[in-house]
Design an enzyme around this catalytic site. Structure first.
Site, mmCIF file in Angstrom:
data_model
loop_
_atom_site.group_PDB
_atom_site.id
_atom_site.type_symbol
_atom_site.label_atom_id
_atom_site.label_comp_id
_atom_site.label_asym_id
_atom_site.label_seq_id
_atom_site.Cartn_x
_atom_site.Cartn_y
_atom_site.Cartn_z
ATOM 1 N N ALA A 28 35.821 -6.124 6.372
ATOM 2 C CA ALA A 28 35.643 -7.325 7.574
ATOM 3 C C ALA A 28 36.715 -8.167 8.027
ATOM 4 O O ALA A 28 36.467 -8.986 8.962
ATOM 5 C CB ALA A 28 34.547 -8.249 6.541
ATOM 6 N N LYS A 29 37.878 -7.862 7.438
ATOM 7 C CA LYS A 29 39.081 -8.556 8.177
ATOM 8 C C LYS A 29 38.997 -9.994 8.426
ATOM 9 O O LYS A 29 39.357 -10.665 9.229
ATOM 10 C CB LYS A 29 39.386 -7.856 9.366
#
Lengths: 289, 289
Positions: free
Chosen positions: A100-101
Site C-alpha cells: 500500500a506504500k
C-alpha cells in the site's frame, strides 16, 4: 513469541522458495467467459480469481503480496475484495504483504497503521509497505504497532522503476538518499530483531540495480528485503540472488505479471491461467534456487 | 475549458477565504449521544457528522480536504463513507482534495490515478495528494489523467511535520531534496498552466518552516501550494501568508483539528461542535486576511 520475520524465514525454508506472488489483479487478466457488466460481477470475479490463484500456489509459495491500487480502483467494493483476499491467503497458510506504500504525518500514519496492522483490522496483514519521505515521525506509528502486534514493515528504500534514481540516488553528505532511508529503517527496526538476525522492519530493494542491491546486502545485514523488479521489470535471478545472504536467507523476491500473465507466455502455451501460473511459479523457484 | 486551478482560485476569491477544511474525522471527535457499538453505526455517524460539517461551512470555505486514512481504518465501509463525503462536498459546491499521498511505479500509479481522478471514479475528487519518492515515471500516470480530465495534484514537496527535514532538507548538487522534488513537479506541470499563471500540478508546502516556504514561493511562481501546518501543528497566519503571491493568490491553507475540535477550545466555550467549527473557520478567514 517468535518474530514474524523468523516465521516468514522458516516458511521460506520449508517451501524452499524465497518468492512472493504479487496479486496485482488487473481485471484484464481474467479472460472471463462471463460478461462482467456490473461492479458486483467484476468484484466477485476478481475475488474468485484470487482464490483460485491462491489455491494453486499455496503449497509452493510462502507468501502473497496484494497490491491495493488494483482494488481501490473499484472503490469500497474493491476494498472489500482486497480484505477478503488477504483473509483467504491467511487461511491457506500464506504470509500476507499488503503493498500500500502508505506514509503521512504521525497522527495520520497512526490511522493507516491501525487499518493494516492492528489485530482484527479490516485490512490486517503480516507486513505492510510504507513510504518514508516524511521521515521518522511519519514511520514511528507503523513501527510501534508492529512491535505491539508482531507485524512487519517494508520501507521503500531503493525502488525497481527507472525513475527511482531521480531522488533515491542523489548524494547528500556522501550517502545516497536510499542509504539514508536505509539508515532510518535500520534505526527504527533495531529492537525488533529475530533469531536469524533480521528485523521485522525491512526494506523494499529492487533487483533492477544489482550492484546497489549487492552493496545494500553487505551494508545492512539485519535488513530483510522485499525485492521487486524480477521478471517483467527486467531483473534476472542472478540479480535477485545478490539480495540474499550466504545462507540463502534475507530476501523474498516478488513476481506479479510474470505469474498472473504466464498464460500469455508462449512457454506455457496450451495451459489455462492457473496451470500456467503454477508452472511459472515453479520455474521461478528453480530459477532462484 | 477553464483549468481546475483557475476555478479553485476564483472560488477562493469569491469566498475571500484561501482556506480548506480538513475532514480528518476521528471518531473521537463525534461526541455522539448514541452508542456507536457497531461498524455500521460508526460509519453512519461519521458520514452524518461530515455532512453537517460541510453544511455549516460550505458558504464560507471554498474546499475540503478529506484525509483517507481516517476512513481506511474502518475498511470497505469506511471507504464508502470517504466516497460519499467527497460526493456530498461536491454537491454543496466545494472543491475536493483527496489527501491520500499515493505513489507507486507506473503501472500501479495508473490504477491509483483511475481510482481518484477518472470521471465517475469511485473516489473522484478535484485534486489528489501524491508522493514522488519513486520519481517521474511514478508521477506521470497521475499527471496524464489530470491533463485528460482537468484534475489537479499536490505533490509532497516540503511537509509540515518535524521529521520532514530528515530526507527533504538534505542537500544534493547544491539543491535540497524538496527543491529537486519541486523541480520535478514544475516540469510535470509546465503544460497545465491556467490563466492566473498557476499549474494544475501543485505542491504540498508546510508553513511550519516559514523561511523555506517564502523561498519556495519566489523560486516557483507557477506552483500552487496546499499548505498544511497552520494552527494545531504550530504554523501562524504570518507564516502561512508567505505562501501567497502579491495578489493574494497561489495557496490554500489547511486546518483540520483546529476546526473539527474547536468545540474543545475555551475560546468557543458553550458552542456545539458545528457552531464552534463555523466560528473557528470564520476566525481563520480573518486571521489569513
Amino acid at each position: 513469541m517468535e518474530k514474524i520475520i523468523d516465521s516468514l524465514i522458516q516458511k521460506i525454508r520449508v517451501c524452499k522458495n524465497p518468492s512472493v506472488i504479487g496479486l496485482d489483479t488487473d481485471i484484464e487478466y481474467l479472460a472471463s467467459d462471463h460478461q462482467l457488466d456490473s461492479l458486483e460481477k467484476k468484484c466477485n470475479a476478481i475475488l474468485d480469481y484470487n482464490k483460485q490463484m491462491i489455491d494453486v500456489l499455496c503449497d509452493i509459495v510462502p507468501a502473497v503480496k496484494v497490491q491495493i491500487a488494483y482494488y481501490e480502483v473499484f472503490g469500497a467494493s474493491g476494498m472489500d475484495v482486497f480484505a477478503k483476499t488477504l483473509q483467504y491467503a491467511k487461511q491457506k497458510g500464506l504470509y500476507t504483504i499488503a503493498d500500500a506504500k502508505r506514509g503521512d504525518i504521525g497522527a495520520t500514519a497512526k490511522m493507516y497503521a491501525k487499518a493494516f496492522l492492528e489485530i482484527g483490522a479490516p485490512f490486517e496483514c503480516d507486513f505492510l509497505t510504507v513510504n518514508g519521505y516524511l521521515g521518522t515521525d511519519g514511520l514511528q506509528p507503523f513501527v510501534d504497532i508492529c512491535k505491539k502486534n508482531n507485524k512487519g514493515l517494508f520501507v521503500l528504500v531503493k525502488t525497481s522503476n527507472p525513475s527511482g534514481a531521480e531522488i533515491q540516488n542523489l548524494v547528500a553528505n556522501k550517502s545516497t538518499i536510499y542509504q539514508i532511508m536505509a539508515d532510518i529503517t535500520k534505526d527504527l527496526g533495531k529492537d525488533q530483531l529475530g533469531k536469524y538476525g533480521y528485523s521485522n522492519i525491512g526494506a523494499v530493494v529492487g533487483c533492477t540495480h544489482p550492484t546497489q542491491a549487492e552493496q545494500m546486502r553487505q551494508e545492512y545485514p539485519a535488513m530483510f528485503m522485499l525485492v521487486p523488479g524480477y521478471g517483467a521489470q527486467g531483473g534476472s535471478a542472478q540479480d535477485a540472488k545478490l539480495c540474499f545472504d550466504a545462507k540463502g536467507d534475507g530476501a523474498i523476491v516478488n513476481s506479479s505479471r510474470g505469474i498472473l500473465c504466464a498464460y500469455k507466455n508462449p512457454k506455457y502455451q496450451g495451459l489455462g491461467i492457473f496451470e500456467a501460473a503454477r508452472s511459472a511459479a515453479l520455474d521461478m523457484q528453480k530459477d532462484l534456487a
